[in-house]
Design an enzyme around this catalytic site. Structure first.
Site, PDB file in Angstrom:
ATOM      1  N   ARG A   1     -12.939  -6.773   3.948  1.00 35.57           N
ATOM      2  CA  ARG A   1     -14.397  -6.719   4.073  1.00 35.57           C
ATOM      3  C   ARG A   1     -15.134  -7.768   3.251  1.00 35.57           C
ATOM      4  NH1 ARG A   1     -15.104  -0.602   2.542  1.00 35.57           N
ATOM      5  NH2 ARG A   1     -13.364  -1.235   1.204  1.00 35.57           N
TER       6      ARG A   1
ATOM      7  N   ASP B   1     -13.412   0.361   6.183  1.00 37.25           N
ATOM      8  CA  ASP B   1     -12.332  -0.560   5.827  1.00 37.25           C
ATOM      9  C   ASP B   1     -11.398  -0.761   7.024  1.00 37.25           C
ATOM     10  OD1 ASP B   1     -10.242  -2.014   4.740  1.00 37.25           O
ATOM     11  OD2 ASP B   1     -10.183  -0.835   2.895  1.00 37.25           O
TER      12      ASP B   1
END
Length: 151
Positions: A14, A124
Protein backbone atom coordinates in the site's frame (compact mmCIF):
# COMPACT_ATOMS: atom_id res chain seq x y z
CA UNK A 1 9.08 22.40 0.65
CA UNK A 2 6.42 19.90 1.70
CA UNK A 3 7.58 16.46 2.83
CA UNK A 4 4.99 13.65 2.79
CA UNK A 5 5.39 10.11 4.14
CA UNK A 6 3.00 7.24 3.37
CA UNK A 7 2.97 4.40 5.92
CA UNK A 8 1.54 0.87 5.92
CA UNK A 9 2.57 -2.33 7.71
CA UNK A 10 5.35 -3.88 5.62
CA UNK A 11 6.01 -1.13 3.06
CA UNK A 12 5.67 -3.56 0.15
CA UNK A 13 2.09 -2.98 -1.07
CA UNK A 14 0.00 0.00 0.00
CA UNK A 15 2.49 2.68 0.99
CA UNK A 16 4.90 2.18 -1.93
CA UNK A 17 1.87 2.23 -4.24
CA UNK A 18 0.82 5.53 -2.68
CA UNK A 19 4.37 6.86 -3.00
CA UNK A 20 4.61 5.87 -6.67
CA UNK A 21 1.15 7.04 -7.71
CA UNK A 22 1.25 10.30 -5.75
CA UNK A 23 4.77 11.08 -7.02
CA UNK A 24 3.62 10.64 -10.62
CA UNK A 25 0.48 12.74 -10.10
CA UNK A 26 2.48 15.48 -8.33
CA UNK A 27 4.98 15.64 -11.20
CA UNK A 28 2.15 15.84 -13.73
CA UNK A 29 0.67 18.71 -11.67
CA UNK A 30 4.02 20.53 -11.68
CA UNK A 31 4.60 20.12 -7.94
CA UNK A 32 8.34 19.49 -8.02
CA UNK A 33 8.88 20.99 -4.55
CA UNK A 34 7.49 17.91 -2.78
CA UNK A 35 9.53 15.24 -1.04
CA UNK A 36 7.63 11.94 -1.06
CA UNK A 37 8.59 8.69 0.67
CA UNK A 38 7.04 5.60 2.21
CA UNK A 39 7.74 3.32 5.17
CA UNK A 40 6.31 0.41 7.11
CA UNK A 41 5.62 0.10 10.80
CA UNK A 42 7.18 -3.39 10.71
CA UNK A 43 10.73 -4.20 9.63
CA UNK A 44 10.08 -7.55 7.94
CA UNK A 45 10.76 -6.34 4.40
CA UNK A 46 13.35 -3.59 4.93
CA UNK A 47 15.52 -3.18 1.85
CA UNK A 48 13.21 -5.22 -0.37
CA UNK A 49 11.30 -3.99 -3.43
CA UNK A 50 7.50 -3.80 -3.46
CA UNK A 51 5.61 -7.08 -3.66
CA UNK A 52 5.79 -8.50 -7.22
CA UNK A 53 2.01 -8.77 -7.68
CA UNK A 54 1.58 -5.16 -6.52
CA UNK A 55 4.31 -4.00 -8.89
CA UNK A 56 2.68 -5.88 -11.78
CA UNK A 57 -0.74 -4.36 -11.07
CA UNK A 58 0.75 -0.86 -10.84
CA UNK A 59 2.82 -1.28 -13.99
CA UNK A 60 -0.26 -2.40 -15.92
CA UNK A 61 -1.77 0.99 -14.99
CA UNK A 62 1.34 3.02 -15.85
CA UNK A 63 3.01 3.26 -12.42
CA UNK A 64 6.56 1.92 -12.04
CA UNK A 65 7.49 1.01 -8.45
CA UNK A 66 10.65 -0.94 -9.34
CA UNK A 67 13.11 1.56 -7.85
CA UNK A 68 11.41 1.70 -4.43
CA UNK A 69 12.75 -0.16 -1.40
CA UNK A 70 11.04 -0.85 1.92
CA UNK A 71 12.16 0.75 5.13
CA UNK A 72 10.84 0.85 8.67
CA UNK A 73 9.10 3.90 10.12
CA UNK A 74 11.03 5.53 12.98
CA UNK A 75 10.35 8.31 15.47
CA UNK A 76 12.78 10.50 13.47
CA UNK A 77 10.21 10.53 10.65
CA UNK A 78 8.19 12.95 12.77
CA UNK A 79 11.03 15.46 12.30
CA UNK A 80 11.80 14.59 8.68
CA UNK A 81 8.26 14.95 7.29
CA UNK A 82 5.54 17.61 7.38
CA UNK A 83 2.66 15.15 6.93
CA UNK A 84 2.44 11.43 7.71
CA UNK A 85 -0.34 9.44 6.06
CA UNK A 86 -1.33 6.03 7.43
CA UNK A 87 -3.02 3.46 5.24
CA UNK A 88 -5.23 2.17 8.07
CA UNK A 89 -6.19 2.77 11.69
CA UNK A 90 -3.87 0.07 13.03
CA UNK A 91 -0.84 1.69 11.42
CA UNK A 92 -2.08 5.12 12.50
CA UNK A 93 -2.09 3.88 16.11
CA UNK A 94 1.39 2.32 15.72
CA UNK A 95 2.74 5.60 14.30
CA UNK A 96 1.24 7.66 17.12
CA UNK A 97 2.74 5.28 19.69
CA UNK A 98 6.18 6.36 18.45
CA UNK A 99 5.45 10.10 18.48
CA UNK A 100 8.11 12.09 20.37
CA UNK A 101 6.73 14.42 23.04
CA UNK A 102 7.86 17.53 21.19
CA UNK A 103 6.46 16.63 17.76
CA UNK A 104 3.38 18.25 16.27
CA UNK A 105 3.66 16.64 12.83
CA UNK A 106 0.14 15.76 11.67
CA UNK A 107 -0.71 12.09 11.16
CA UNK A 108 -3.83 11.38 9.14
CA UNK A 109 -5.51 8.45 7.44
CA UNK A 110 -4.74 8.63 3.71
CA UNK A 111 -8.36 7.96 2.78
CA UNK A 112 -9.34 11.16 4.60
CA UNK A 113 -8.40 12.72 1.24
CA UNK A 114 -10.66 10.41 -0.79
CA UNK A 115 -14.07 11.90 -1.44
CA UNK A 116 -15.47 8.97 -3.39
CA UNK A 117 -15.32 6.17 -0.85
CA UNK A 118 -16.97 5.25 2.41
CA UNK A 119 -13.88 3.32 3.50
CA UNK A 120 -11.52 4.71 6.12
CA UNK A 121 -8.75 2.11 5.62
CA UNK A 122 -6.98 1.01 2.45
CA UNK A 123 -7.44 -2.79 2.59
CA UNK A 124 -4.15 -4.69 2.46
CA UNK A 125 -3.94 -6.40 -0.95
CA UNK A 126 -1.28 -8.78 0.36
CA UNK A 127 -4.22 -10.46 2.12
CA UNK A 128 -7.23 -9.44 0.02
CA UNK A 129 -5.44 -10.08 -3.31
CA UNK A 130 -7.41 -7.11 -4.74
CA UNK A 131 -4.51 -5.06 -6.08
CA UNK A 132 -6.75 -3.05 -8.41
CA UNK A 133 -8.88 -1.89 -5.48
CA UNK A 134 -5.74 -0.59 -3.78
CA UNK A 135 -4.70 1.32 -6.89
CA UNK A 136 -8.22 2.74 -7.32
CA UNK A 137 -8.33 3.98 -3.71
CA UNK A 138 -4.81 5.40 -3.87
CA UNK A 139 -5.60 7.26 -7.10
CA UNK A 140 -8.71 8.87 -5.59
CA UNK A 141 -6.95 9.83 -2.35
CA UNK A 142 -3.92 11.13 -4.27
CA UNK A 143 -6.13 13.47 -6.28
CA UNK A 144 -7.72 14.74 -3.06
CA UNK A 145 -4.32 15.24 -1.45
CA UNK A 146 -3.12 17.16 -4.49
CA UNK A 147 -6.20 19.41 -4.32
CA UNK A 148 -5.50 20.11 -0.65
CA UNK A 149 -1.92 21.10 -1.43
CA UNK A 150 -2.82 23.45 -4.27
CA UNK A 151 -5.70 25.32 -2.62
Amino acid sequence: MTRILFVCLGNICRSPTAEGIFTQHAKEAGLSHLTIDSAGTASWHSGKPPYDAMQDACLSRGYDLSTLRARQFTANDFYDFDLILAMDQSNFDDIEALRPDNSDTPVKLFLDYADKTSLTDVPDPYYTRDFDQTIDLVEVASKGLLRSLTQ
